[in-house]
Design an enzyme around this catalytic site. Structure first.
Site, PDB file in Angstrom:
ATOM      1  N   LYS A   1       0.771  -1.171  -0.152  1.00 29.21           N
ATOM      2  CA  LYS A   1       0.102  -0.003   0.079  1.00 29.21           C
ATOM      3  C   LYS A   1       0.915   1.387   0.008  1.00 29.21           C
ATOM      4  O   LYS A   1       0.837   2.164  -0.890  1.00 29.21           O
ATOM      5  CB  LYS A   1      -0.907  -0.140   1.332  1.00 29.21           C
ATOM      6  CG  LYS A   1      -1.788   1.307   1.453  1.00 29.21           C
ATOM      7  CD  LYS A   1      -2.528   1.325   3.054  1.00 29.21           C
ATOM      8  CE  LYS A   1      -2.815   2.650   2.845  1.00 29.21           C
ATOM      9  NZ  LYS A   1      -4.157   3.019   2.116  1.00 29.21           N
TER      10      LYS A   1
ATOM     11  N   ARG B   1      -6.192   0.059  -1.769  1.00 28.46           N
ATOM     12  CA  ARG B   1      -7.032   0.366  -0.445  1.00 28.46           C
ATOM     13  C   ARG B   1      -7.301  -0.904   0.382  1.00 28.46           C
ATOM     14  O   ARG B   1      -7.612  -2.020  -0.131  1.00 28.46           O
ATOM     15  CB  ARG B   1      -8.533   0.601  -1.144  1.00 28.46           C
ATOM     16  CG  ARG B   1      -9.734   0.386  -0.366  1.00 28.46           C
ATOM     17  CD  ARG B   1      -9.785   1.736   0.437  1.00 28.46           C
ATOM     18  NE  ARG B   1     -11.180   1.773   1.367  1.00 28.46           N
ATOM     19  CZ  ARG B   1     -11.111   2.266   2.368  1.00 28.46           C
ATOM     20  NH1 ARG B   1     -10.285   2.493   3.229  1.00 28.46           N
ATOM     21  NH2 ARG B   1     -12.352   2.257   2.831  1.00 28.46           N
TER      22      ARG B   1
ATOM     23  N   HIS C   1     -12.963   6.683  -7.510  1.00 29.29           N
ATOM     24  CA  HIS C   1     -11.929   5.821  -7.246  1.00 29.29           C
ATOM     25  C   HIS C   1     -10.690   6.023  -8.172  1.00 29.29           C
ATOM     26  O   HIS C   1      -9.737   5.226  -8.414  1.00 29.29           O
ATOM     27  CB  HIS C   1     -12.388   4.363  -7.577  1.00 29.29           C
ATOM     28  CG  HIS C   1     -13.250   3.797  -6.517  1.00 29.29           C
ATOM     29  ND1 HIS C   1     -14.816   3.989  -6.408  1.00 29.29           N
ATOM     30  CD2 HIS C   1     -13.163   3.398  -5.256  1.00 29.29           C
ATOM     31  CE1 HIS C   1     -15.261   3.675  -5.524  1.00 29.29           C
ATOM     32  NE2 HIS C   1     -14.708   2.999  -4.956  1.00 29.29           N
TER      33      HIS C   1
END
Length: 770
Positions: A20, A522, A701
């Site tokens: 991430k 995410r 998004h």
């Protein structure tokens, strides 16, 4: 006879979400692609070493992804939509991430572009999102990425001969969307490329390939069945042995089809469909190697190893077996050992990815050497199972009594929608094309830093509360300044739309490091729903009241619905899911009524995951939809006619469940439609959906900032499906993952688009009057 252990896939994000942070650093321009790839390579090395050390005999490769495994498949076979202006050579990182996230402005290569991302939707009935392949008439395929080969060679250089994972060609096409082409019509061309992929893997030394065909647990048409037959007649002789891998359900009426496919191995999900083993054994050829998914790859409860041992002992004496998780371990956290703060009683009931491999290894050892060979593991498993069954933390008689007392009045609003609409319009006096957002505003580094400092005790409750008040007040003022009609407080105090509520409800436990990938970078920490659910005290009323005091415009009360809380949690498996859902619904109902009593005129109860929980077999749909819709209605039925109830749903195909959505009877539903160019509104128009709809016009998004014209074009498209009086204007989803420098211009443009549509509507009205 020998029993071995395999994994079908391992969490990609790293023990501490290293992927991430590496991705987000690269996207922000703070690190290079070489640095990102170095981090990714380190995670792969750690994953292989960890799985081997935990007892896995058969390790996967190509289960790792920088964003999504379906997107990886699209780039592997060169399925790049025309709008990306692909040169036809290998797919580079710029193109890969443009397909995933969209792109705007100069790329790392210096090219300027403005491109939307591919559509995204849920991976079967999980909370993982995949990038929907887009195929066109005249589509060609070619090997355009060497990732699958590179990672096999990478593992081999470390001493691991892995089993590469490849999404099967038929499932890939069934998950794709075609433009002027039926995806399955492209199967012959696609098989040529798949045959070449398998041949290259064989040349590299791959003895087996795990070829995932999860669509084999769905209801199949004759055309789809034929596609499977043709595909495996072609691929079964291309080099490596094929482990045909199914998961998320049972084969059911597809068993005869699968039993006749010329594959070398078959993986079954015996967690979701434990009863399919005997029918499969009766049909399957003896030479086909069976892989049994006996450990739950989607939930975190510890297995009962002695029970599994006695269930498998006789079979293990008759044929070679592979023991495996039911599916990829992508869907569970990495390692329970990081959870030093969990209640020890609850912790002993749990198993994360690492512990699940240990369970498999202990079970295989007992089946190979005798039960006593795994005495310690079996003893601990047995003790944990008994402790969980008898724990007083599980059951609350008051919750059971309240649930038993529910009657029909608890699921119905006092008046039909038409009457409610008039009452709400009188109270709210909103303009045409009313504007709002879905709920959250950016969780900036400063917000996250303040939350972390509060958790660590570095700032006290009063200081943290004051910080949140400043953020909330500023967000409310800014919304007024740009002209939004219905405001939100921004949710700066909330860590996650499910976790925030679960932390305040009885019956939930929480992890500190139990992260699971939802999509890309995410990650979420699903709550652990271990016992009966109730609401000890109001959860949101104080923050709503503070925010409403800052403005004269309507302030939405923001709640997460019971079905979404259920579907985005690790749910107890000792009672029906519907029972747990109704318990949550009663808790949310109490919160709705407290918000209304405090003065809230609009309350949003998000059911982002309602479609996600839909069973994969159509014969099971109605039962699920009945209790899911009933649970939502329980939350909303106790309010007055002039209190407006909103709900929100995430990426979903609505056509099949539109009647159930109508039956929810929310006054307003907001949905994600920007990436589909309003295509998802077809269902609402065909059904003649009577209530109001907010089709998303801003794809949150993606880091792209849509222009006013782009959003007015989308609203014009929406007007082809719905009359103007039904349409709200809002983003696709909450804005917590975005940055303020993206959100501010996008929402300003959104308000301008709504105002332009109002002007257009007034001009048309005047023209029609004359």
């Amino acid at each position: 006879m020998t029993v071995s252990v395999a994994t079908l896939g391992f969490p990609r994000i790293g023990l501490r979400r290293e992927l991430k942070f590496a991705l987000e650093s690269y996207w922000a321009g703070k690190s290079s692609i070489a640095e990102l790839q170095t981090t990714a390579a380190g995670l792969r090395v750690a994953n292989w070493a960890s799985q081997k050390a935990l007892g896995a005999d058969i390790l996967p490769s190509n289960d790792f992804s920088l964003y999504d495994h379906v997107l990886d498949t699209s780039t592997l076979i060169g399925a790049v939509p025309p709008r990306y202006d692909w040169s036809g050579e290998s797919v580079d990182p710029d193109l890969y991430f443009a397909m995933a996230r969209g792109a705007q402005g100069p790329s790392a290569c210096g090219h300027s572009h403005d491109t939307t991302a591919q559509e995204m939707t849920k991976w079967f009935d999980t909370n993982y999102h995949f990038m929907v392949p887009e195929l066109t008439a005249g589509q060609t395929f070619q090997i355009a990425s060497t990732k699958i080969f590179d990672e096999f060679e990478e593992a081999k250089a470390l001493g691991y001969t892995t089993r590469p994972v490849l999404l099967g060609p038929v499932s890939y096409l069934m998950l794709a969307k075609g433009k002027a082409v039926e995806p399955l019509a492209l199967l012959p061309q696609l098989l040529d490329t798949y045959a070449e992929i398998l041949a290259r893997l064989a040349k590299a030394g791959a003895e087996w390939v795990q070829i995932d065909e999860p669509c084999l647990v769905l209801d199949l048409t004759t055309e789809q069945r034929t596609a499977f037959e043709r595909a495996y007649a072609r691929l079964a002789t291309r080099g490596p042995k094929l482990m045909l891998t199914t998961y998320f359900g049972g084969l059911g009426d597809n068993l005869d089809l699968v039993a006749d496919l010329p594959v070398h191995g078959l993986h079954l999900d015996l967690v979701r469909a434990p009863g399919q083993l005997d029918p499969v054994l009766a049909k399957l050829q003896p030479h086909v190697l069976l892989s049994l998914g006996v450990i739950d790859g989607r939930n975190i409860w510890r297995a009962n190893l002695p029970d599994l041992y006695w269930r498998l002992k006789e079979l293990a004496g008759k044929r070679d077996l592979i023991l495996a998780p039911s599916c990829s371990l992508l869907h569970v956290p990495v390692d329970l050992a990081l959870e030093t703060g969990l209640d020890p009683e609850i912790a002993q009931w749990l198993a994360f990815a690492a512990q699940k491999i240990e369970e498999l290894a202990a079970l295989a050892k007992a089946l190979n050497e005798g039960e006593d060979a795994s005495f310690a593991a079996f003893s601990a498993s047995r003790i944990a199972a008994v402790a969980r069954q008898t724990s007083p933390k599980i059951h609350n008689p008051e919750v059971a009594s309240r649930l038993a007392a529910l009657d029909e009045s608890a699921t119905n609003r006092a008046s039909p929608f038409a009457a409610r609409r008039d009452a709400q319009q009188k109270r709210l006096a909103l303009p045409a094309y009313p504007t709002t957002t879905i709920g959250s505003f950016p969780q900036t580094p400063e917000v996250r830093k303040a939350r972390a400092a509060h958790i660590k005790g570095e700032i006290d409750d009063a200081a943290y509360d004051q910080y949140l008040r400043v953020e909330t007040r500023a967000a409310v003022k800014w919304q007024e300044e740009i002209g939004l009609d219905v405001l939100v407080h921004g949710e700066f105090e909330r860590n996650d739309m499910v976790q925030y509520f679960g932390e305040q409800l009885a019956g939930f436990a929480f992890t500190r490091a139990g992260w699971v990938q939802s999509y890309g970078s995410r990650c979420v920490r699903p709550p652990i729903l271990y016992g009966d659910v109730s609401r000890p005290a109001p959860m949101t009323v104080g923050w709503w009241r503070f925010a409403q005091d800052q403005t004269g415009r309507p302030m939405k009360g923001m709640l997460t619905g019971p079905v979404t809380i259920l579907n985005w949690s690790f749910v107890r498996d000792d009672q029906p899911r519907e029972t747990s859902c109704r318990q949550i619904a009663l808790a949310i109902r109490d919160e709705v009524q407290d918000l209304e009593a405090a003065g809230a005129a609009i309350i949003q109860i998000d059911e982002a995951a309602l479609r996600e929980g839909l069973p994969l077999r159509r014969s099971e749909w109605q039962h699920y939809l009945d209790w899911a819709v009933e649970s939502f209605r329980i939350t909303a039925s106790g309010v007055r006619d002039d209190t407006q109830i909103h709900t929100h749903m995430c990426y979903s195909e609505f056509n099949d469940i539109i009647r159930a959505i109508g039956a929810m009877d929310a006054d307003v539903i907001s949905i994600e439609t920007a990436r589909s160019q309003m295509e998802l509104l077809d269902a609402f128009a065909t059904y003649a959906y009577p209530n109001e709809v907010g089709p998303g016009v801003y794809d949150i998004h993606s880091p792209r900032i849509p222009a006013e014209r782009e959003m007015t074009d989308l609203l014009t498209l929406a007007g082809k499906h719905l009359p103007p009086q039904q349409i709200w204007v809002n983003p696709d989803c909450g804005l917590k993952t975005r940055k303020w420098d993206e959100v501010r211009p996008a929402l300003t443009a959104m308000v301008a688009a709504a105002q332009a549509m109002r002007t257009k509507a007034r001009i048309k009205e005047a023209y029609d009057a004359n």
